[in-house]
Design a protein around this motif. Structure first.
Motif, PDB file in Angstrom:
ATOM      1  N   THR A 312      -1.448  -9.010   4.003  1.00  0.00           N
ATOM      2  CA  THR A 312      -0.291  -9.880   2.875  1.00  0.00           C
ATOM      3  C   THR A 312      -0.923  -8.677   1.412  1.00  0.00           C
ATOM      4  O   THR A 312      -0.227  -7.610   0.709  1.00  0.00           O
ATOM      5  N   TRP A 313      -2.629  -9.940   1.729  1.00  0.00           N
ATOM      6  CA  TRP A 313      -3.170  -9.016   0.141  1.00  0.00           C
ATOM      7  C   TRP A 313      -3.536  -7.751   0.011  1.00  0.00           C
ATOM      8  O   TRP A 313      -3.028  -6.620  -0.602  1.00  0.00           O
ATOM      9  N   LEU A 314      -4.150  -6.633   1.622  1.00  0.00           N
ATOM     10  CA  LEU A 314      -4.115  -5.371   1.522  1.00  0.00           C
ATOM     11  C   LEU A 314      -2.337  -5.079   1.012  1.00  0.00           C
ATOM     12  O   LEU A 314      -2.459  -3.663  -0.002  1.00  0.00           O
ATOM     13  N   VAL A 315      -1.571  -5.772   1.702  1.00  0.00           N
ATOM     14  CA  VAL A 315       0.070  -4.241   1.176  1.00  0.00           C
ATOM     15  C   VAL A 315      -0.177  -4.609  -0.309  1.00  0.00           C
ATOM     16  O   VAL A 315       0.331  -3.059  -0.632  1.00  0.00           O
ATOM     17  N   TYR A 316       0.311  -5.244  -0.705  1.00  0.00           N
ATOM     18  CA  TYR A 316       0.255  -5.885  -2.253  1.00  0.00           C
ATOM     19  C   TYR A 316      -0.661  -5.451  -2.979  1.00  0.00           C
ATOM     20  O   TYR A 316      -0.417  -4.606  -4.192  1.00  0.00           O
ATOM     21  N   ALA A 317      -1.484  -4.842  -3.026  1.00  0.00           N
ATOM     22  CA  ALA A 317      -2.585  -3.806  -3.710  1.00  0.00           C
ATOM     23  C   ALA A 317      -2.372  -2.707  -3.594  1.00  0.00           C
ATOM     24  O   ALA A 317      -2.301  -1.710  -4.244  1.00  0.00           O
ATOM     25  N   ALA A 318      -1.801  -1.906  -2.515  1.00  0.00           N
ATOM     26  CA  ALA A 318      -1.412  -1.371  -1.888  1.00  0.00           C
ATOM     27  C   ALA A 318      -0.649  -0.854  -3.139  1.00  0.00           C
ATOM     28  O   ALA A 318      -0.338   0.189  -3.550  1.00  0.00           O
ATOM     29  N   PHE A 319       0.771  -1.801  -2.967  1.00  0.00           N
ATOM     30  CA  PHE A 319       1.145  -1.541  -4.366  1.00  0.00           C
ATOM     31  C   PHE A 319       0.989  -1.347  -5.377  1.00  0.00           C
ATOM     32  O   PHE A 319       1.680  -0.327  -5.746  1.00  0.00           O
ATOM     33  N   TRP A 328       4.244   8.129  -6.641  1.00  0.00           N
ATOM     34  CA  TRP A 328       4.546   7.061  -5.632  1.00  0.00           C
ATOM     35  C   TRP A 328       5.338   5.473  -6.332  1.00  0.00           C
ATOM     36  O   TRP A 328       5.374   4.612  -6.082  1.00  0.00           O
ATOM     37  N   ARG A 329       5.629   5.635  -7.614  1.00  0.00           N
ATOM     38  CA  ARG A 329       5.821   4.613  -8.511  1.00  0.00           C
ATOM     39  C   ARG A 329       7.695   5.556  -7.920  1.00  0.00           C
ATOM     40  O   ARG A 329       8.483   5.715  -7.491  1.00  0.00           O
ATOM     41  N   GLY A 330       8.879   3.684  -8.326  1.00  0.00           N
ATOM     42  CA  GLY A 330       9.712   3.723  -8.103  1.00  0.00           C
ATOM     43  C   GLY A 330      10.320   2.901  -6.686  1.00  0.00           C
ATOM     44  O   GLY A 330       9.042   2.515  -6.138  1.00  0.00           O
ATOM     45  N   ALA A 333       7.053   2.741  -3.999  1.00  0.00           N
ATOM     46  CA  ALA A 333       6.474   1.602  -3.990  1.00  0.00           C
ATOM     47  C   ALA A 333       7.405   0.554  -3.863  1.00  0.00           C
ATOM     48  O   ALA A 333       6.363  -0.778  -2.968  1.00  0.00           O
ATOM     49  N   ALA A 334       8.688   0.181  -3.957  1.00  0.00           N
ATOM     50  CA  ALA A 334       9.375  -0.594  -3.795  1.00  0.00           C
ATOM     51  C   ALA A 334       9.373  -1.253  -2.356  1.00  0.00           C
ATOM     52  O   ALA A 334       9.030  -2.218  -2.228  1.00  0.00           O
ATOM     53  N   VAL A 335       9.761   0.002  -1.317  1.00  0.00           N
ATOM     54  CA  VAL A 335       9.288  -0.151  -0.366  1.00  0.00           C
ATOM     55  C   VAL A 335       7.712  -0.841  -0.380  1.00  0.00           C
ATOM     56  O   VAL A 335       7.696  -2.204   0.654  1.00  0.00           O
ATOM     57  N   ILE A 336       7.122  -0.681  -0.687  1.00  0.00           N
ATOM     58  CA  ILE A 336       5.367  -1.144  -0.578  1.00  0.00           C
ATOM     59  C   ILE A 336       5.682  -2.607  -0.833  1.00  0.00           C
ATOM     60  O   ILE A 336       5.099  -3.963   0.114  1.00  0.00           O
TER      61      ILE A 336
ATOM     62  N   SER B  61      -9.259  10.022  -4.052  1.00  0.00           N
ATOM     63  CA  SER B  61      -8.712  10.330  -4.964  1.00  0.00           C
ATOM     64  C   SER B  61      -7.644   8.602  -4.719  1.00  0.00           C
ATOM     65  O   SER B  61      -7.723   8.322  -3.312  1.00  0.00           O
ATOM     66  N   MET B  62      -6.948   8.422  -4.887  1.00  0.00           N
ATOM     67  CA  MET B  62      -5.900   6.733  -5.058  1.00  0.00           C
ATOM     68  C   MET B  62      -5.016   7.096  -3.705  1.00  0.00           C
ATOM     69  O   MET B  62      -4.962   6.309  -3.312  1.00  0.00           O
ATOM     70  N   ARG B  63      -4.523   8.467  -3.879  1.00  0.00           N
ATOM     71  CA  ARG B  63      -3.692   8.218  -2.619  1.00  0.00           C
ATOM     72  C   ARG B  63      -4.273   8.502  -1.210  1.00  0.00           C
ATOM     73  O   ARG B  63      -3.889   7.350  -0.031  1.00  0.00           O
ATOM     74  N   THR B  64      -5.544   8.669  -0.690  1.00  0.00           N
ATOM     75  CA  THR B  64      -6.338   8.114   0.193  1.00  0.00           C
ATOM     76  C   THR B  64      -6.864   6.544   0.371  1.00  0.00           C
ATOM     77  O   THR B  64      -6.579   6.441   1.594  1.00  0.00           O
TER      78      THR B  64
END
Lengths: 366, 566
Positions: A312-319, A328-330, A333-336, B61-64
C-alpha cells in the motif's frame, strides 16, 4: 462484563449513530436536489484562460538549478483541467494573463448555507458525537483502547473518516462531500454491527502493549484519511469525465455534477488528503515496526499484514511520484490512487479473511 | 539515427526524462569504444560512455522509478500469498505435500523465499540505484543553489500566475524599500536592483524531499547491516532448564553472512518457572490473559545472576541481544523402565500444541537405550481432557485435568542409519505397534508394556516456553533512518518553495505603481494563492501606513491586477 451498562450504551449509541448518518445522507441529497446555488463548477475548459510559464522566468537570471517553476493553477474555478496546465502554450497577449486574486474573487462561506445543508451537516456532527461516545463507553468498559478486534477497528476507522469529513468540510468548504463519504461509512457500520459484532472483552497478551494505542491509532487516522481521499478521487474521475464530455459537446452539464466544485478542485482535495494520509501511514508503519521489534524480536518480518501495508505504501508513493511526472497527472494518477486504496482494503479485509499470519488475532470471530 | 542520438546522450540533463530514445550505436563499437572516443569526437557512433549515460538517464528517470515502485509492490504479493520458508517452514512442507508437482516449480522461481529471491533483490536494488542517481545530483545542486540569490524579477509581473497591482502616493524608491521590508520581515531571501525586488522562500521543501530519499538509502544500509552482522536463534526451554547462547545450544540458528560462532554474546538463561493465565468464564473463556517466564540470567559465564520476568511485548535485553517469549506449551515428564529393570529414560519431553483453544499437544518419546528392544511412543497431551462422543479432546488450555494418551512401539528407532530425524516425529518403519490399552494416563499412572518390554510412567508435566534470540546491529540505524525519512516527508509536504516579485514604477506625479507577482513550484495541493493574497495585502497596508500624507486616498487600491503593456 459483556453485558455491563456501558457496553450496552455503546451498542445502542452506535446503532443510533448509523441512523443519524442515514438521516444526514437524506438531508445532503435533498440539499443537492432542492438548494439552488450558483454552479460551483465552471465546466468550460475551452474558455479557461490559458496561463503558462512566463517566458521571462524560464531563463531568468542564474536559475540553472533545475528550478523551473511550473505555472500555478490559480483559482480552481477558472481552470477545468489541471493536467493541461504545464503543456499549455505561452499566453497570447499580455491581456490574457489577468488573474483575479482569490481574496477579491470572493470566498465561499466557511459554514454551510441553506436549510438542507445546515441540517445535513448538523446531523453529521451529531452522529459523529454519538459514535465517539459509543467508542469511548466501550473503551471505559474494557479498560483499554477500544480498537482491539475487527468490530472495534471498523467502528474506529469509520469514525475517523467522518471526523475527517467534518474537518475537511469546514477547512476546505467541502460540504458537498458529505453524502459520498457517509455512504460507505453507513454500509461499513451496518456490516460491522450485523455481521462482525464482538462482545466487549479483554485483549490477548500479544496486544497488551501501549504500542496498540500508538500503532493502531495512527493506522486508524491514516485509513480515515485514505477513505476520504478515495471517495474524492472517485468523484474526481466522474467529474473529469463529465467535463471532457461537456467540452466535446456530447453531454450537457448540470445535475448533481454542477453541485461539485469541478475536477481541478477535486483533484487538489484528493491530493491534499494524501499529503496528510501518507505521512500518517508512514508513521503508523514505523510504530508497528517498533512494536513488532518489542513483541516478536524483529522490526520487519514480511508477515502478510506487513507485506500488504508495504505494498500500500509503495502504491501511494507511486501516486505521489505520478503527480510529479508529466503525462501521469490527472486520470492516471487518480487510477493509481484507487489501486492504492484497493490494496489498503485488501489488507484490512482480505488478509484477515484468507491469509493467516501474526496479525491473525485481528481477524473475525468464529 | 546514431547521429541524432550521440547528441541526445551528450546532454547531461538530469531532471525528468520523459521521452526515451534508443541510441543506435552498434554493440561492437560500444564494447570497444573508449571514453575519449565517445566524448572527444563528435562521431556518428555512440560509445560505451554514451550507452552508459543513456542507460543511467533511463534508470534515474521518474518514469522508471514509477515502474520499479509498481514492480516491487507486485513482486511482494506472492510473498504474502504463498507460504514462506523463512516465516513458516511447516506451511511450506504442507504446500509441498498438497501440490507435489507445482511446489518444486515454485521453489525453482524462489517463490517460497520471495524476499530473499534474486529477482526481488534485483528490483529493489535497481529502485535504490535509480533513487540514488536521481537524488544525489539533486542534493549537489541543492547545496550549490542554496547559497545563490533568487533570480531577477521578470519584466512583466502581470504574466505570473499570481499578480496584483495598486498605486501609492509615495516615491518609487521609498515604496520599494517599504515593500521589500515586508518580504524581509517574512524572512524571504532577497535580491534587489533598480526598481525591483525578488524574494524566495521555502528551501526546506527541497531539503525535506532530499532528506526523505537519502534516509531511505540509510534504511536500506541499516537492513543490510543487520543482514550481515546480526543473527537469530530459537530455543525451547523447559521449567528448570538453562541454556547458553552458543550455536549448538540453539534449536535454530540463522547467522548473518559475516557472523562467526565466536561472535555470539556469551550469556546464559535459566527458566525458573513459566506461568500462563486464561479467561475462566464468559464468551472469551480460554483466551490467554498473560504469559510470564520468570528467568534468571548471567551476561557472561561466572558473572552475577540477575532475574527478569519475561512477558510477551517485554523482551529481555542482554548485551544488545534481545530474548523474546514467542511460544509456550507442556512437557510431560516420562520415566521408562526397560525389560531389564534399568531406568532408561527419565526426563520431560516437550510436546507441541496442535490447537490453541485447548492446547492439545503432540509429541514423541524415543528410548534408544531400552533393551531388549528400543522403545518409541507417540502421544497426545490434553491439559483439560474431556470426552467428546468417544473422542478425547481438551476443553481448556490450563492443566486442570491433564491426561496423556500414548501409542507404544518397539523395534529399531532408526537413529543410527545416518539419516537425521526430527525429535518431534517417530519413524516406525522398523518398529511394531504394541498392544497397549488406549486408556489415557493421569499423572503418576503407568502402563506396563507387553512381552516384558518394560514400563512407562507419566510422572507429571512441566511447562516450557520458546524463545527467539535476536541480535540486529542495524536496528537503531534503521529506526533513525525511518524517523528521518518521516521528518523529511513532512517537511517537503508542509513547505512550498515560492517566489515573490515586486516592481515599483513612478507614475509621474509623485506616486508609484506597485506590481506584485508570485510563483510557486507545482503547488499541487494549492494554497499559495491565499498566501500571496495575504502577502500582497500586508505590503499594501505597510505602504499605506508609511504614506507621507495619509489623508489623501491611495488611488484605486487593490485594483485588479493588469499587465502593463508599457
Amino acid at each position: 462484563m459483556a453485558n455491563s451498562g456501558l457496553a450496552q450504551y455503546s451498542n445502542v449509541t452506535l446503532v443510533l449513530a448509523i441512523l443519524v448518518y442515514g438521516l444526514a445522507m437524506v438531508a445532503y441529497a435533498f440539499d443537492f436536489a432542492f438548494t439552488k446555488r450558483a454552479a460551483r463548477a465552471a465546466v468550460a475548459p475551452a474558455t479557461a484562460p490559458s496561463k503558462a510559464e512566463s517566458p521571462a522566468l524560464v531563463g531568468a537570471g542564474a536559475d540553472r538549478a533545475g528550478l523551473s517553476f511550473a505555472a500555478d493553477p490559480g483559482d480552481p474555478s477558472e481552470l477545468a483541467d489541471l493536467s493541461e496546465q504545464d503543456a499549455g502554450p505561452a499566453g497570447g497577449g499580455p491581456g490574457d494573463s489577468v488573474t483575479i486574486p482569490t481574496y477579491l474573487a470572493g470566498e465561499q462561506p466557511r459554514w454551510p448555507t441553506g436549510t438542507w445543508l445546515r441540517t445535513a451537516f448538523g446531523l453529521t456532527c451529531f452522529g459523529l458525537l454519538l459514535q465517539i461516545s459509543s467508542i469511548t463507553a466501550r473503551g471505559i468498559d474494557e479498560h483499554r483502547v477500544p480498537w482491539g478486534n475487527m468490530y472495534e477497528f471498523i467502528a474506529a476507522i469509520t469514525c475517523a473518516a467522518v471526523l475527517i469529513l467534518t474537518l475537511a468540510a469546514i477547512k476546505f468548504r467541502a460540504y458537498y462531500m458529505g453524502l459520498f463519504v457517509l455512504l460507505p461509512v453507513v454500509v461499513a457500520l451496518a456490516v460491522d454491527v450485523v455481521v462482525i459484532y464482538t462482545p466487549a472483552g479483554q485483549l490477548v497478551p500479544a496486544l497488551q502493549s501501549y504500542w496498540i494505542a500508538i500503532h493502531v491509532t495512527a493506522m486508524i487516522i491514516a485509513i480515515g484519511m485514505y477513505i476520504f481521499g478515495a471517495v474524492v478521487t472517485v468523484l474526481y474521475l466522474i467529474s473529469a469525465r463529465v467535463e471532457r464530455r461537456v467540452a466535446a459537446g456530447t453531454a450537457r452539464g448540470g445535475g448533481i455534477m454542477s453541485q461539485l466544485p469541478g475536477a481541478a478542485a477535486l483533484d487538489r482535495l484528493s491530493y491534499r488528503s494524501i499529503l496528510f494520509a501518507f505521512p500518517a501511514w508512514t508513521f503508523a508503519i514505523i510504530a508497528g515496526a517498533i512494536w513488532a521489534d518489542h513483541a516478536w524480536g524483529r522490526y520487519w518480518g514480511w508477515d502478510p499484514k506487513e507485506t500488504w501495508s508495504f505494498i500500500t505504501w509503495l502504491v501511494y508513493a507511486a501516486f505521489l511520484h505520478a503527480r510529479a511526472t508529466a503525462g501521469w497527472r490527472g486520470k492516471r494518477a487518480a487510477v493509481i490512487h484507487l489501486v492504492g486504496f484497493a490494496c489498503l482494503l485488501f489488507n484490512l479485509v482480505g488478509v484477515n479473511l484468507w491469509i493467516t499470519g501474526l496479525h491473525s488475532y485481528a481477524g473475525l470471530p468464529g | 539515427m546514431a547521429d541524432q542520438n550521440s547528441t541526445v546522450a551528450g546532454q547531461a540533463g538530469l531532471a525528468e526524462h520523459d521521452g526515451g530514445t534508443a541510441p543506435g550505436a552498434d554493440a561492437a563499437v560500444a564494447a570497444a569504444g573508449s571514453a575519449q572516443e565517445a566524448t572527444g569526437r563528435r562521431g556518428p557512433k555512440l560509445g560505451a560512455v554514451g550507452w552508459l549515460r543513456w542507460g543511467w538517464r533511463q534508470l534515474t528517470s521518474m518514469r522508471t522509478a514509477l515502474v520499479l515502485l509498481f514492480l516491487l509492490a507486485l513482486a511482494s504479493i506472492p510473498g504474502s500469498v504463498l507460504p514462506q520458508q523463512g516465516i513458516d517452514p511447516a506451511a511450506v512442507s504442507q504446500y509441498y505435500a498438497a501440490h507435489p508437482t507445482l511446489a518444486p516449480l515454485l521453489a525453482k522461481l524462489s517463490l517460497f523465499d520471495v524476499f530473499g529471491a534474486p529477482w526481488f533483490a534485483a528490483i529493489y536494488l535497481l529502485l535504490f540505484t535509480s533513487l540514488a542517481g536521481c537524488v544525489l545530483p539533486r542534493a549537489y545542486r541543492f547545496a550549490r543553489g542554496v547559497r545563490q540569490p533568487p533570480p531577477r524579477a521578470p519584466r512583466y509581473l502581470g504574466r505570473l500566475p499570481q499578480t496584483a497591482q495598486f498605486t501609492v502616493a509615495m516615491p518609487a524608491d521609498q515604496a520599494l524599500a517599504s515593500a521589500t521590508a515586508v518580504l524581509r520581515r517574512r524572512r524571504f531571501r532577497l535580491r534587489s536592483d533598480d526598481g525591483w525586488t525578488a524574494g524566495e522562500k521555502g528551501y526546506l521543501h527541497e531539503f525535506g524531499n532530499l532528506l526523505f530519499h537519502v534516509a531511505l538509502l540509510g534504511l536500506l544500509a541499516s537492513v543490510a547491516l543487520g543482514g550481515l552482522f546480526g543473527y537469530k536463534g530459537n530455543r525451547l526451554l523447559i521449567d528448570g532448564q538453562t541454556f547458553a547462547n552458543t550455536p549448538t545450544a540453539l534449536d535454530v540458528f540463522r547467522p548473518g553472512r559475516l557472523v562467526a560462532p565466536s561472535d555470539l554474546q556469551p550469556f546464559t538463561v535459566t527458566l525458573n518457572r513459566f506461568t500462563a493465565s486464561y479467561v475462566m468464564s464468559g464468551p472469551q473463556r480460554g483466551e490467554p490473559l498473560s504469559f510470564n517466564g520468570a528467568v534468571s540470567y548471567t551476561s557472561r559465564p561466572g558473572g552475577p545472576s540477575r532475574t527478569y520476568n519475561l512477558q510477551v511485548n517485554h523482551p529481555l535485553n542482554v548485551d544488545g541481544v534481545q530474548v523474546f517469549l514467542i511460544g509456550h506449551g507442556y512437557a510431560p515428564v516420562i520415566k521408562v523402565t526397560d525389560g531389564t529393570g534399568q531406568v532408561s529414560f527419565d526426563q520431560p519431553v516437550p510436546f507441541i500444541p496442535i490447537e490453541q483453544s485447548g492446547l492439545s499437544s503432540a509429541g514423541v518419546i524415543k528410548v534408544p537405550d531400552a533393551s531388549p528392544q528400543q522403545l518409541g511412543f507417540a502421544g497426545i497431551f490434553l491439559p483439560t481432557a474431556i470426552d467428546v462422543n468417544g473422542r478425547l479432546a481438551s476443553a481448556f488450555p490450563a492443566a486442570i485435568y491433564p491426561r496423556l494418551s500414548l501409542v507404544a512401539y518397539a523395534g529399531n528407532l532408526g537413529l543410527n542409519n545416518g539419516v537425521p530425524q526430527s525429535v518431534y516425529s517417530l519413524v516406525t518403519r522398523q518398529m511394531h505397534k504394541l498392544p497397549v490399552a488406549p486408556r489415557p494416563l493421569a499423572p503418576g499412572q503407568s502402563i506396563t508394556l507387553p512381552h516384558g518390554l518394560g514400563k512407562l510412567t507419566f510422572v507429571g508435566y512441566r511447562q516450557w516456553m520458546s524463545l527467539a534470540i535476536t541480535y540486529d546491529p542495524g536496528q537503531l540505524p534503521a529506526l533513525l533512518s525511518a524517523l528521518t525519512a518521516l521528518a523529511g516527508l513532512i517537511l517537503s509536504f508542509l513547505i512550498r518553495r515560492r517566489r515573490m516579485f515586486i516592481r515599483v514604477t513612478g507614475d509621474g506625479s509623485g506616486g508609484s505603481v506597485v506590481a506584485v507577482g508570485g510563483l510557486t513550484r507545482s503547488d499541487a495541493a494549492g494554497g499559495f494563492e491565499v498566501e500571496f493574497a495575504e502577502l500582497t495585502e500586508e505590503i499594501r497596508t505597510a505602504l499605506q501606513a508609511s504614506q507621507p500624507n495619509s489623508g489623501r486616498p491611495a488611488g484605486d487600491e487593490a485594483a485588479v491586477a493588469q499587465a502593463q503593456g508599457e
